[in-house]
Motif scaffolding. Structure first.
Motif, PDB file in Angstrom:
ATOM      1  N   GLN A 437       0.692  -1.095   0.070  1.00 47.78           N
ATOM      2  CA  GLN A 437      -0.140  -0.051   0.206  1.00 47.78           C
ATOM      3  C   GLN A 437       0.781   1.408  -0.076  1.00 47.78           C
ATOM      4  O   GLN A 437       0.562   2.092  -0.467  1.00 47.78           O
ATOM      5  CB  GLN A 437      -0.944  -0.059   1.273  1.00 47.78           C
ATOM      6  N   LYS A 438       2.201   1.179   0.403  1.00 45.73           N
ATOM      7  CA  LYS A 438       2.880   2.283   0.570  1.00 45.73           C
ATOM      8  C   LYS A 438       4.001   2.318  -0.631  1.00 45.73           C
ATOM      9  O   LYS A 438       5.026   3.251  -0.479  1.00 45.73           O
ATOM     10  CB  LYS A 438       3.844   2.332   2.115  1.00 45.73           C
ATOM     11  N   TRP A 445      -1.386   0.310  -9.446  1.00 42.67           N
ATOM     12  CA  TRP A 445      -2.935  -0.420  -9.367  1.00 42.67           C
ATOM     13  C   TRP A 445      -4.008   0.470  -9.191  1.00 42.67           C
ATOM     14  O   TRP A 445      -5.112   0.410 -10.090  1.00 42.67           O
ATOM     15  CB  TRP A 445      -2.896  -1.403  -8.111  1.00 42.67           C
ATOM     16  N   LEU A 446      -3.981   1.492  -8.623  1.00 38.29           N
ATOM     17  CA  LEU A 446      -5.162   2.616  -8.567  1.00 38.29           C
ATOM     18  C   LEU A 446      -5.359   3.049  -9.927  1.00 38.29           C
ATOM     19  O   LEU A 446      -6.622   3.232 -10.375  1.00 38.29           O
ATOM     20  CB  LEU A 446      -4.624   3.338  -7.509  1.00 38.29           C
ATOM     21  N   GLU A 470      -0.950   9.981   2.304  1.00 38.68           N
ATOM     22  CA  GLU A 470       0.361  10.390   2.188  1.00 38.68           C
ATOM     23  C   GLU A 470       1.220   9.401   1.398  1.00 38.68           C
ATOM     24  O   GLU A 470       2.357   9.669   1.232  1.00 38.68           O
ATOM     25  CB  GLU A 470       1.025  10.450   3.522  1.00 38.68           C
ATOM     26  N   THR A 471       0.848   8.274   0.918  1.00 36.44           N
ATOM     27  CA  THR A 471       1.536   7.298   0.169  1.00 36.44           C
ATOM     28  C   THR A 471       1.367   7.957  -1.242  1.00 36.44           C
ATOM     29  O   THR A 471       0.532   8.851  -1.616  1.00 36.44           O
ATOM     30  CB  THR A 471       0.681   5.935   0.075  1.00 36.44           C
ATOM     31  N   PRO A 472       2.174   7.297  -2.520  1.00 35.40           N
ATOM     32  CA  PRO A 472       2.313   7.517  -3.722  1.00 35.40           C
ATOM     33  C   PRO A 472       0.821   7.271  -4.233  1.00 35.40           C
ATOM     34  O   PRO A 472       0.294   8.023  -4.968  1.00 35.40           O
ATOM     35  CB  PRO A 472       3.329   6.576  -4.134  1.00 35.40           C
ATOM     36  N   ALA A 473       0.148   6.301  -3.620  1.00 41.26           N
ATOM     37  CA  ALA A 473      -1.381   5.982  -4.247  1.00 41.26           C
ATOM     38  C   ALA A 473      -2.089   7.420  -3.839  1.00 41.26           C
ATOM     39  O   ALA A 473      -2.981   7.600  -4.855  1.00 41.26           O
ATOM     40  CB  ALA A 473      -1.826   4.956  -3.668  1.00 41.26           C
ATOM     41  N   GLY A 541       5.923   2.007 -11.981  1.00 40.15           N
ATOM     42  CA  GLY A 541       5.857   3.673 -12.445  1.00 40.15           C
ATOM     43  C   GLY A 541       4.710   4.293 -12.711  1.00 40.15           C
ATOM     44  O   GLY A 541       4.272   3.543 -13.508  1.00 40.15           O
ATOM     45  N   THR A 542       4.271   5.522 -12.470  1.00 39.16           N
ATOM     46  CA  THR A 542       3.273   6.258 -13.082  1.00 39.16           C
ATOM     47  C   THR A 542       4.028   7.592 -13.710  1.00 39.16           C
ATOM     48  O   THR A 542       4.855   8.172 -12.935  1.00 39.16           O
ATOM     49  CB  THR A 542       2.107   6.337 -12.025  1.00 39.16           C
ATOM     50  N   ALA A 543       3.193   8.108 -14.561  1.00 41.21           N
ATOM     51  CA  ALA A 543       3.699   9.394 -15.101  1.00 41.21           C
ATOM     52  C   ALA A 543       2.703   9.902 -15.822  1.00 41.21           C
ATOM     53  O   ALA A 543       1.439   9.197 -16.066  1.00 41.21           O
ATOM     54  CB  ALA A 543       5.134   9.397 -16.031  1.00 41.21           C
ATOM     55  N   ALA A 544       2.763  11.043 -16.113  1.00 39.73           N
ATOM     56  CA  ALA A 544       1.746  11.821 -16.936  1.00 39.73           C
ATOM     57  C   ALA A 544       2.476  12.769 -18.083  1.00 39.73           C
ATOM     58  O   ALA A 544       3.554  13.379 -17.500  1.00 39.73           O
ATOM     59  CB  ALA A 544       0.697  12.575 -16.102  1.00 39.73           C
ATOM     60  N   VAL A 545       1.852  13.026 -19.276  1.00 42.03           N
ATOM     61  CA  VAL A 545       2.266  13.691 -20.367  1.00 42.03           C
ATOM     62  C   VAL A 545       1.133  14.641 -20.816  1.00 42.03           C
ATOM     63  O   VAL A 545      -0.018  14.081 -21.246  1.00 42.03           O
ATOM     64  CB  VAL A 545       3.198  12.913 -21.263  1.00 42.03           C
ATOM     65  N   VAL A 546       1.472  15.683 -21.330  1.00 38.22           N
ATOM     66  CA  VAL A 546       0.344  16.624 -22.001  1.00 38.22           C
ATOM     67  C   VAL A 546       0.606  16.428 -23.444  1.00 38.22           C
ATOM     68  O   VAL A 546       1.672  16.762 -23.926  1.00 38.22           O
ATOM     69  CB  VAL A 546       0.122  17.948 -21.599  1.00 38.22           C
TER      70      VAL A 546
END
Length: 548
Positions: A437-438, A445-446, A470-473, A541-546
């Motif tokens: 979870q942390k 997964w979220l 406070e976790t990455p999720a 890993g998670t990321a975002a791009v426009v």
């Protein structure tokens, strides 16, 4: 007659070692190449027979390596060679070193790559030694001549992936082996334009290598799949009653009971609910847990209903909305002037809603159920496999509700309680805190869960608890919640190893991407206007791009 293959698997890669041939190369579940092998052909184009004299497989956390020693023989000739095959998260590299133990005349020595015949018609980009890139295609009709010439690298698309081959040691070309009824296209060296046969003296060497890379290719389609629902969290225990919520999050989901929950779930008291209503910015999404109509009326009578967004009730034993409890809830809410929506369904898994479809009264404004991926299995791979099935449960829940709004939650990585226990739970049965979870895994997964559950009719999704913010999720949840109501676009391509969430924003498309595998990867994105982008992601890993 057919040797038993040895399965080689590392990260996203899988292949079969069949004698000296690296066969059926796959990225995930997707077949990319038929084979890579070294061949030795004499001055009359006769193919010498390979014999593997030694084989060794070495593996460490970063790579898997195969080493083969091969002797080719026949037709009064002999040739020796070593093959090294290295798998890592990003590529498969095959290196060949051949040596002539005696005088030998050959028309071809070196690596060949076999492509699947159903690549026919597929566009390819061919790079020549001078760096020129030419657009071409695998021929649909059987080509009498080489369709690709002067190759040092080329790329093509297959099974939702962008594939690339890089060659070293010689210039390669491709022929259509369907001419000889072979089920393949073959890329090989040395080019037929060079003189042959070639005389090899004892000790002469041939060195070549082929490197295969692949990454998911996802096209974002200018079609609306849904909109970002209201995103929220829940109060897991009374210890979280003093937490404040990010303003982007929706109503805080709380399960309120008069005493401890017989099932062992983390319900809170009415007093804690009142404290939460005073301490948080958000309204409360209250789910009453009661064993009698009297308990339900008492809880509703003590709630600060002016701070309640939604109100529902569940039986503490069956975990669904029983008729008598519903009538008590509705009557007390009406008597106190509550004008918000009343919701019904199941506080447990979709199973309970599916098996108790009558638990949703006709006058309920919305349907609810919760999600956890660890009812039957706790392994990480099994948890990831639940993501596409979440979409199926949501679609069926919308059918159960007959078009009414759907509020899914709590959605928790760890099981909250045992809905099918035959006796009160013991401390030994309580699920331990899930260390994932942390970790970044929970955020990935979220991200995948949100992609699965976003569809017309899904009004809100409640993930995790206040303790998880406070976790990455939790941080990802707050960022995505700020996009509430924005259009979510459809995607084509990619694989189960990646989850995409393209959201239309004022100046383009913000595409959120998650890597659902424990190894690094890269993803190619192509927006509706053919605007490309490549994202490199760490494990989970998670990321975002426009995209403009």
């Amino acid at each position: 007659m057919t040797p038993r293959p040895t399965i080689l698997s590392f990260g996203p890669w899988r292949a079969e070692l069949r004698g000296d041939e690296l066969a059926d190369l796959r990225y995930g579940d997707h077949r990319l190449l038929r084979a890579i092998r070294a061949v030795v052909r004499n001055h009359n184009w006769l193919t010498l027979t390979p014999e593997v004299t030694s084989a060794e497989v070495l593996e460490n956390p970063e790579s898997l390596e195969l080493r083969l020693a091969v002797r080719w023989g026949g037709f009064g000739a002999a040739y020796d060679g070593d093959l090294r095959v290295a798998f890592d998260a990003g590529q498969v590299r095959v290196e060949f070193v051949g040596r002539a133990p005696e005088e030998f005349r050959s028309n071809r020595i070196g690596l060949v790559v076999l492509h699947h015949p159903d690549d026919a018609g597929t566009p390819a980009q061919v790079t020549s030694p001078d760096g020129t890139v030419a657009e071409a295609s695998f021929p649909e009709r059987i080509s009498p001549h080489q369709p690709f010439m002067d190759i040092v690298s080329f790329s093509w698309e297959r099974s939702g992936h962008r594939c690339r081959l890089d060659f070293e040691g010689d210039v390669f070309e491709t022929e259509d082996q369907r001419n000889w009824t072979d089920a393949s296209f073959k890329t090989y060296s040395t080019p037929l334009s060079k003189p042959f046969p070639v005389a090899h003296r004892p000790g002469d060497e041939v060195r070549q290598s082929v490197t295969l890379t692949a990454r998911p290719l996802v096209r974002i389609v200018d079609e609306v799949a849904g909109e970002v629902p209201v995103l929220a969290t829940s109060a897991g225990t009374s210890s979280a009653v003093n937490g404040r919520l990010p303003e982007s999050l929706g109503p805080l989901l709380v399960e309120v009971a008069l005493g401890s929950d017989p099932a062992g779930a983390a319900t809170i008291s009415v007093t804690d609910a009142v404290t939460l209503a005073e301490a948080t910015v958000a309204l409360l999404d209250v789910r009453v847990v009661a064993s009698t109509p009297e308990e339900a009326r008492k809880i509703v009578g003590e709630l600060p209903l002016d701070r309640v967004a939604r109100l529902g009730v569940f039986d503490s034993a069956t975990h669904v909305t029983e008729p008598a409890l519903w009538e008590a809830l509705a009557a007390e809410a009406a008597a106190r002037g509550f004008a918000g929506p009343l919701v019904a369904g199941a506080r447990a898994y979709f199973t309970e809603l599916n098996r108790n479809r009558g638990s949703v009264p006709d006058d309920a404004r919305a349907v609810v159920y919760s999600v956890t991926p660890q009812m039957h299995a706790v392994e990480t791979e099994a948890i990831v496999e639940t993501l596409p099935i979440q979409a199926l449960t949501a679609r069926d829940a919308l059918r159960v509700g007959g078009g009414r709004a759907l509020h899914v939650g709590p959605i928790t990585l760890t099981r909250r309680f045992n809905a099918v226990s035959t006796e009160p739970p013991t401390s030994l049965e309580a699920p331990p805190p899930d260390v994932r979870q942390k970790e970044p895994f929970a955020a990935a997964w979220l991200r995948g869960s949100l992609a699965s559950l976003t569809m017309p009719g899904v009004a809100s999704l409640s993930y995790g608890t206040l303790e998880d913010l406070e976790t990455p999720a939790g941080q990802l949840l707050g960022q995505l919640a700020a996009l509430r109501g924005r259009e979510v676009l459809r995607t084509n391509g990619g694989s189960a190893a990646t989850a995409l969430y393209p959201v239309r924003i004022d100046d383009g498309i913000m595409c959120w991407v998650a890597n659902l595998r424990p190894w690094p990867t890269a993803v190619d994105l192509l927006g509706p206007g053919d605007h490309p982008a490549t994202l490199s992601l760490d494990a989970w890993g998670t990321a975002a791009v426009v995209l403009a």
